[in-house]
Design a protein around this motif. Structure first.
Motif, short mmCIF file in Angstrom:
data_model
loop_
_atom_site.label_atom_id
_atom_site.label_comp_id
_atom_site.label_asym_id
_atom_site.label_seq_id
_atom_site.Cartn_x
_atom_site.Cartn_y
_atom_site.Cartn_z
N UNK A 68 116.94 39.83 45.82
CA UNK A 68 117.18 41.26 46.02
C UNK A 68 116.45 41.99 44.91
N UNK A 69 115.43 42.79 45.23
CA UNK A 69 114.76 43.60 44.21
C UNK A 69 115.68 44.75 43.82
N UNK A 70 115.95 44.89 42.52
CA UNK A 70 116.85 45.93 42.03
C UNK A 70 116.10 47.05 41.33
N UNK A 103 106.32 48.47 33.74
CA UNK A 103 105.73 47.19 34.10
C UNK A 103 106.69 46.04 34.24
N UNK A 104 107.99 46.30 34.46
CA UNK A 104 108.92 45.20 34.68
C UNK A 104 109.62 45.36 36.02
N UNK A 105 110.02 44.23 36.58
CA UNK A 105 110.75 44.20 37.82
C UNK A 105 112.08 43.53 37.57
N UNK A 106 113.15 44.12 38.07
CA UNK A 106 114.48 43.54 37.95
C UNK A 106 114.88 43.01 39.32
N UNK A 107 115.37 41.77 39.36
CA UNK A 107 115.77 41.17 40.63
C UNK A 107 117.03 40.34 40.44
N UNK A 108 117.85 40.32 41.48
CA UNK A 108 118.98 39.40 41.55
C UNK A 108 118.56 38.31 42.52
N UNK A 109 118.90 37.07 42.18
CA UNK A 109 118.56 36.01 43.12
C UNK A 109 119.65 34.98 43.21
N UNK A 110 119.71 34.36 44.36
CA UNK A 110 120.65 33.27 44.63
C UNK A 110 119.81 32.06 44.97
N UNK A 140 119.81 36.17 33.17
CA UNK A 140 121.19 35.86 32.82
C UNK A 140 121.86 35.31 34.07
N UNK A 141 122.77 34.36 33.86
CA UNK A 141 123.45 33.72 34.99
C UNK A 141 124.72 34.51 35.30
N UNK A 142 124.81 34.98 36.53
CA UNK A 142 125.98 35.73 36.98
C UNK A 142 127.09 34.80 37.43
N UNK A 143 126.73 33.74 38.16
CA UNK A 143 127.71 32.75 38.59
C UNK A 143 127.01 31.42 38.81
N UNK A 174 117.35 38.67 36.83
CA UNK A 174 116.15 38.36 36.07
C UNK A 174 115.28 39.60 35.87
N UNK A 175 114.58 39.63 34.75
CA UNK A 175 113.63 40.69 34.44
C UNK A 175 112.26 40.02 34.33
N UNK A 176 111.33 40.48 35.15
CA UNK A 176 109.99 39.88 35.20
C UNK A 176 108.96 40.91 34.78
N UNK A 177 108.00 40.49 33.96
CA UNK A 177 106.89 41.39 33.66
C UNK A 177 105.91 41.35 34.83
N UNK A 178 104.82 42.11 34.72
CA UNK A 178 103.88 42.23 35.84
C UNK A 178 103.31 40.87 36.26
#
Length: 196
Positions: free
Chosen positions: A93-95, A103-110, A132-135, A176-180
């Motif tokens: 999920x792109x947040x 220049x950063x992208x924040x995403x949640x992933x399972x 960071x680990x959510x669960x 997660x936070x990803x750079x370009x």
């Protein structure tokens, strides 16, 4: 007309807030923008009409752009309604917006345990990644090392080390936070999503 008045008021508030954030007096900003302190005071308080020839030097002095100073606010700029992207073993999920700020992208992933890891799945690219680990528990593969990152923990690492993030024994959810460079490799490049 009300919308113009609201935007005018917002621009004045932005100028004042940016000035205060820098710890500048009216005199300090006025000197940097080549305006008189009284003119700047009247602009900030709404006692003088704002003109483009004043906004350009004010924006420059505040180290912002004219577009940012006058952009119209809307809820669409605030609320992001992420749509999941599915690949085998991963849902992302792109947040943050695709044209990400700074220049950063924040995403949640399972990530589910069936996502395999092998020599071909380890990615390398310039930069750093953070998550960071959510669960659950994540298995972070860094070259020959494997590090378990549990719920509530965070990891940051150089992406010049071959790496992959996998689920350990059960599904894991991470933020997660990803750079370009990381975004290009993980979200647009390998078909395995952000999980490298």
């Amino acid at each position: 007309m009300t919308q113009e008045v609201d935007l005018d008021s917002l621009i004045r508030q932005r100028i004042r807030s940016l000035r205060h954030a820098r710890g500048w007096s009216l005199d300090a900003l006025a000197a940097r923008a080549h305006l008189s302190p009284s003119s700047l005071s009247r602009i900030e308080t709404g006692h003088r009409r704002i003109s483009l020839d004043q906004l350009v030097p004010i924006a420059r002095a505040l180290d912002t752009t004219l577009d940012q100073l006058v952009e119209s606010p809307s809820d669409e700029d605030v609320v992001i309604r992420p749509q999941p992207t599915h690949t085998p073993g991963t849902t992302v999920w792109l947040l943050s917006r695709e044209a990400s700020v700074h220049g950063v992208t924040v995403a949640k992933m399972r990530i589910t345990p069936e996502l395999p890891v092998g020599p071909d799945s380890l990615k390398v690219h310039p930069g750093h990644e953070w998550f960071t680990v959510l669960s659950g528990t994540a298995r972070l593969h860094l070259g020959d090392r494997t590090v378990l990152v549990r719920a509530g923990d965070a990891a940051e690492f150089s992406t010049m080390t071959p790496h992959a993030i996998r689920a350990h024994e059960a599904p894991v959810e991470i933020l997660t936070v990803l750079d370009h460079n990381a975004e290009r490799v993980h979200l647009h490049g390998g078909g395995e999503g952000v999980a490298s």
